[in-house]
Each structure stands twice: as structure tokens, then as C-alpha cells.
Design an enzyme around this catalytic site. Structure first.
Site, mmCIF file in Angstrom:
data_model
loop_
_atom_site.group_PDB
_atom_site.id
_atom_site.type_symbol
_atom_site.label_atom_id
_atom_site.label_comp_id
_atom_site.label_asym_id
_atom_site.label_seq_id
_atom_site.Cartn_x
_atom_site.Cartn_y
_atom_site.Cartn_z
ATOM 1 N N ASP A 36 0.868 -1.190 0.000
ATOM 2 C CA ASP A 36 0.000 0.000 0.000
ATOM 3 C C ASP A 36 0.901 1.235 0.000
ATOM 4 O OD1 ASP A 36 -2.026 2.034 0.748
ATOM 5 O OD2 ASP A 36 -3.255 0.338 1.372
ATOM 6 N N TYR B 58 -14.619 5.885 -13.350
ATOM 7 C CA TYR B 58 -14.640 4.704 -12.476
ATOM 8 C C TYR B 58 -15.289 3.522 -13.203
ATOM 9 C CZ TYR B 58 -15.208 1.934 -8.196
ATOM 10 O OH TYR B 58 -15.143 0.941 -7.243
ATOM 11 N N LYS C 177 -13.489 0.003 -14.111
ATOM 12 C CA LYS C 177 -13.946 -1.269 -13.541
ATOM 13 C C LYS C 177 -14.544 -2.191 -14.619
ATOM 14 C CE LYS C 177 -12.709 -0.550 -9.267
ATOM 15 N NZ LYS C 177 -11.658 -1.364 -8.620
#
Ligand code: NAD
Length: 255
Positions: free
Chosen positions: A37, A159, A163
Site C-alpha cells: 500500500d 470509475y 472497472k
């Protein structure tokens, strides 16, 4: 029960939300986990640190500061899996970001950022991990798509595009890597209570009510709901499941 005993898993975006829950669940099930991360602290104030949860479980893990948009950074995370745990069996492409704009209002910079993290980052992680996954006898790739990777969502152009691409790349990769026995699947969560939607859940009761009305199951999802589905896709129980996009959405896409 330890369904992932001695498997090595790399989870991107592991410090917060869904990634935090997946890393914790995998650690509980005996996996050695690489937490990859850009940050160490969870994004929500009331969220427990993944480090504390894994320590409590006495799980084996390492943290590698990783930006999934940078090839060198991603390669470092894969190298850590190999040098510290001897290889890599499971890649969870979870790191993702969200901005809310219709296409006409989307700043170019934010379009590029979403594509960079959600799609290019996932590609880079797969590319770096595949040589190790090809050596594994239990290789699994799990991509985080979304219900917005299955249908259009109002005001979420970049987005949805990112996706939608993740869903179809999952199907595509499943074909290329089936002969190598690498399962490639995706999860398509509905609204899951994380930092990604915390602000409007607090400030927009009307939108919250609309989402609740559109979700047949009488609650929103928790990160653990997605982690449990990820556990199935990471375990031997899903060996004949590949190229699927599994909704974890309380029936939202079943309407
Ligand atoms: P979150 O914001 O709570 O956590 C995302 C994590 O990814 C953070 O720890 C963040 O630091 C990390 N991250 C961001 N950019 C990164 C980068 N460049 N490199 C490495 N790490 C990075 O988000 P979440 O809700 O847990 O979402 C996880 C995934 O699930 C995302 O791909 C998201 O699009 C998807 N998803 C979430 C929901 C939802 O309702 N929460 C619904 C559908 C899909």
C-alpha cells in the site's frame, strides 16, 4: 480451519477497507501476507490497523510501501514475497480509487489517475507477479471490480470505465492462463462501508436511502463480506472457477 496454510498472498491497498479485511482473513487462514500500500494507516479513524489485527492473530506478514502505478515499486513488492516467503501464490489486485464525475465534467487529471490506479496498476501487478504465479501450484489472481464494472453508474464515468475494463480483463486473462492452472477471477462489490463512500454516507441521507432501497438485502456490505468471497476464490475450493465476476452486493445487480 486454515484454508490458506503456507500460501503466500500479496494484497494491494491492504491498509484500509476491503484490502485490510482480505489481508486479515488470509492471515487468519494461515497465509503469509505481503501488505502492499502507499500508506500504513487505515483511511478511516475508527478502522483498526491491519498490522494490529495480524499481530493479534499471530499471522506472518510484511509491509512493502507500494505504489501500484509504478513498475519498480510493484516489482519490489513481488520480490519481497519471494525473498521473505519463498514465492507467490495469490495476488489480490485491490488498490483502487473513486471520483464522482459525469464524463463532461471529469478533469483530465482525475480520469488519468483513476485509470492509472484501477487499471494500469492492476496490469502492472499481474505482469510482475505472473512469473512467480506460474511457478506456484495454487496460483490465484483476484481482481477488485465493482457493480460499476458490470453496469453503468450515474456520474461515475472514469470509475465505470476502469472497472468495466477490470471485469473484461479478468475474463481475458482467465483464457490465457487456464492452461497454466492460474485461476483469474474478480469480485464486484456493491456499497461496502469503507472510506471510499464514508463521506456521502454521513452527509447525504437522501442518497443513502436511495441506495438502501435499491439493495434487496436489508443492510450495506461490510469489508468482511468481500473478504469471505475472496477467501473462496483464493482457496482450493475454487479450482474449477475461472473468468468469473462474482457480485457481492446484497442482490443489487439481481434486480
Ligand atoms: P479504501 O479507500 O478504503 O482503500 C483503498 C486502499 O488502497 C487504501 O489503503 C489506499 O491507500 C490504497 N491505495 C490507493 N492508491 C494506491 C496506489 N496507487 N498503490 C497502492 N495502494 C493504493 O477503498 P475500498 O473501499 O476498500 O476499495 C477497495 C477496492 O474495492 C477498490 O478497488 C474499490 O474500487 C473496490 N470497490 C469498493 C467498493 C465500496 O463500496 N467500498 C465497491 C466496489 C468496489
Amino acid at each position: 480451519m486454515t484454508r490458506l496454510q503456507d500460501r503466500v498472498a500479496l494484497v494491494t491497498g491492504a491498509s484500509s477497507g476491503i484490502g485490510n479485511a482480505i489481508a486479515t482473513t488470509f492471515g487468519r487462514e494461515g497465509a503469509k501476507v505481503v501488505l502492499a500500500d502507499v500508506r500504513k494507516e487505515p483511511k478511516l479513524e475508527d478502522e483498526r490497523s491491519v498490522f494490529d489485527k495480524l499481530d493479534e492473530l499471530d499471522a506472518t506478514y510484511t509491509y512493502v510501501e507500494t505504489d501500484v502505478t509504478t513498475p519498480e515499486s510493484v516489482e519490489k513488492a513481488v520480490e519481497a514475497a519471494v525473498s521473505e516467503f519463498g514465492g507467490l501464490d495469490i495476488l489480490v489486485n485491490n488498490a483502487g480509487i473513486y471520483y464522482q464525475y459525469a464524463v463532461g465534467e471529469t478533469p483530465l487529471e482525475e480520469w488519468d489517475q483513476i485509470m492509472d490506479v484501477n487499471l494500469r496498476g492492476l496490469f502492472l501487478c499481474c505482469k510482475a507477479a505472473l512469473p512467480e504465479l506460474e511457478r506456484s501450484e495454487h496460483a490465484k489472481i483476484i481482481n477488485l471490480s465493482s457493480i460499476y464494472g458490470l453496469v453503468g453508474g450515474k456520474g461515475s464515468g472514469a470509475y465505470c470505465a476502469s472497472k468495466g475494463a477490470v471485469s473484461n480483463l479478468t475474463r481475458q486473462m482467465a483464457l490465457d492462463y487456464a492452461a497454466d492452472e492460474i485461476n483469474v477471477n474478480a469480485l464486484a462489490p456493491g456499497i461496502i462501508k469503507t472510506a471510499q463512500n464514508a463521506e456521502w454516507r454521513e452527509t447525504d441521507p437522501e442518497l443513502l436511502a436511495d441506495w438502501q432501497a435499491a439493495t434487496p438485502w436489508p443492510r450495506f456490505g461490510e469489508p468482511e463480506d468481500v473478504a469471505n468471497a475472496a477467501l473462496f476464490l483464493a482457496s482450493d475450493e475454487s479450482d474449477f472457477v475461472t473468468g468469473t465476476v462474482l457480485s457481492v452486493d446484497g442482490g443489487w445487480t439481481a434486480r
